[in-house]
Design a protein around this motif. Structure first.
Motif, mmCIF file in Angstrom:
data_model
loop_
_atom_site.group_PDB
_atom_site.id
_atom_site.type_symbol
_atom_site.label_atom_id
_atom_site.label_comp_id
_atom_site.label_asym_id
_atom_site.label_seq_id
_atom_site.Cartn_x
_atom_site.Cartn_y
_atom_site.Cartn_z
ATOM 1 N N ASN A 24 0.785 -1.223 0.000
ATOM 2 C CA ASN A 24 0.000 0.000 0.000
ATOM 3 C C ASN A 24 0.826 1.285 0.000
ATOM 4 O O ASN A 24 0.249 2.362 -0.082
ATOM 5 C CB ASN A 24 -0.938 0.021 1.207
ATOM 6 N N GLU A 26 3.255 4.339 -1.251
ATOM 7 C CA GLU A 26 3.392 5.088 -2.499
ATOM 8 C C GLU A 26 4.845 5.189 -2.942
ATOM 9 O O GLU A 26 5.152 5.069 -4.104
ATOM 10 C CB GLU A 26 2.824 6.507 -2.315
ATOM 11 N N GLU A 84 -1.190 12.021 -8.351
ATOM 12 C CA GLU A 84 -1.945 11.834 -7.106
ATOM 13 C C GLU A 84 -3.286 11.179 -7.421
ATOM 14 O O GLU A 84 -4.078 11.694 -8.213
ATOM 15 C CB GLU A 84 -2.165 13.193 -6.438
ATOM 16 N N LYS A 87 -8.200 9.717 -2.833
ATOM 17 C CA LYS A 87 -8.204 8.878 -1.634
ATOM 18 C C LYS A 87 -9.482 8.034 -1.606
ATOM 19 O O LYS A 87 -10.575 8.549 -1.852
ATOM 20 C CB LYS A 87 -8.124 9.734 -0.367
ATOM 21 N N ARG A 88 -9.315 6.773 -1.325
ATOM 22 C CA ARG A 88 -10.451 5.856 -1.257
ATOM 23 C C ARG A 88 -10.586 5.384 0.182
ATOM 24 O O ARG A 88 -10.119 4.320 0.544
ATOM 25 C CB ARG A 88 -10.238 4.688 -2.206
ATOM 26 N N ARG A 89 -11.232 6.185 0.981
ATOM 27 C CA ARG A 89 -11.337 5.903 2.414
ATOM 28 C C ARG A 89 -12.114 4.617 2.675
ATOM 29 O O ARG A 89 -11.699 3.797 3.501
ATOM 30 C CB ARG A 89 -11.990 7.089 3.108
ATOM 31 N N HIS A 92 -9.971 1.504 2.055
ATOM 32 C CA HIS A 92 -8.996 1.229 3.096
ATOM 33 C C HIS A 92 -9.654 0.683 4.368
ATOM 34 O O HIS A 92 -9.123 -0.221 5.013
ATOM 35 C CB HIS A 92 -8.179 2.480 3.420
#
Length: 165
Positions: A24, A26, A84, A87-89, A92
């Motif tokens: 996970n 970057e 970028e 975000k995939r909250r 996660h």
């Protein structure tokens, strides 16, 4: 709960966490550090299983040589910066819940299982036993692997020279 069980759980969670972090992350350098944590945790598990030689090889080969080889590979190659991503909250959170659920199932199954007692005596000098087995009973496969690795090295050199032209 014994100390061995506590350390096994600690090493197991650290190894799984390092592997998940590696997948996970970057930045590549963080990925390598996470892989090194996983390798060292596996070495700790090998020590708990009384496989000291395997733990030593794990640290020497994987945590040392492979990690440094990955760092050199990254330093000597070109990379482009990644854009970028959003975000995939929810992703996660569901991933974390799935990992915790899978861990809970494994924990329950392992605690409910009855493992047979070890009937074989563990060798006092494992390194000597491994050496005796490699050079007596498994000498042909050992030599075939060394020939295969030599051929792979020669092939890599030929491919590298051809691409350098």
């Amino acid at each position: 709960m014994s100390g061995q069980f506590i350390f096994f759980m600690l090493f197991s969670v650290t190894a799984i966490g390092g592997a998940i972090m590696m997948l996970n992350m970057e930045r590549i350098m963080y990925m390598i550090a996470s892989a090194a944590v996983t390798f060292l945790s596996l070495a700790g598990i090998y020590v708990l299983l009384h496989a000291e030689f395997l733990a030593f090889v794990q640290i020497l080969i994987y945590a040392g040589a492979i990690t440094i080889l990955m760092i050199f590979g990254i330093v000597l190659t070109k990379h482009e910066e990644k854009r970028e991503e959003p975000k995939r909250r929810f992703y996660h959170i569901s991933l974390f819940a799935g990992v915790v659920g899978l861990f809970a199932v494994f924990y329950y199954v392992i605690n409910q299982s009855a493992f047979p007692a070890v009937t074989r005596e563990i060798a006092q000098d494992q390194t000597k036993e491994i050496g005796l087995l490699i050079y007596s009973q498994y000498v042909i496969p050992f030599e075939l692997v060394s020939i295969l690795l030599t051929i792979a090295l020669i092939g890599a050199i030929i491919i590298a020279k051809r691409e350098g032209k």
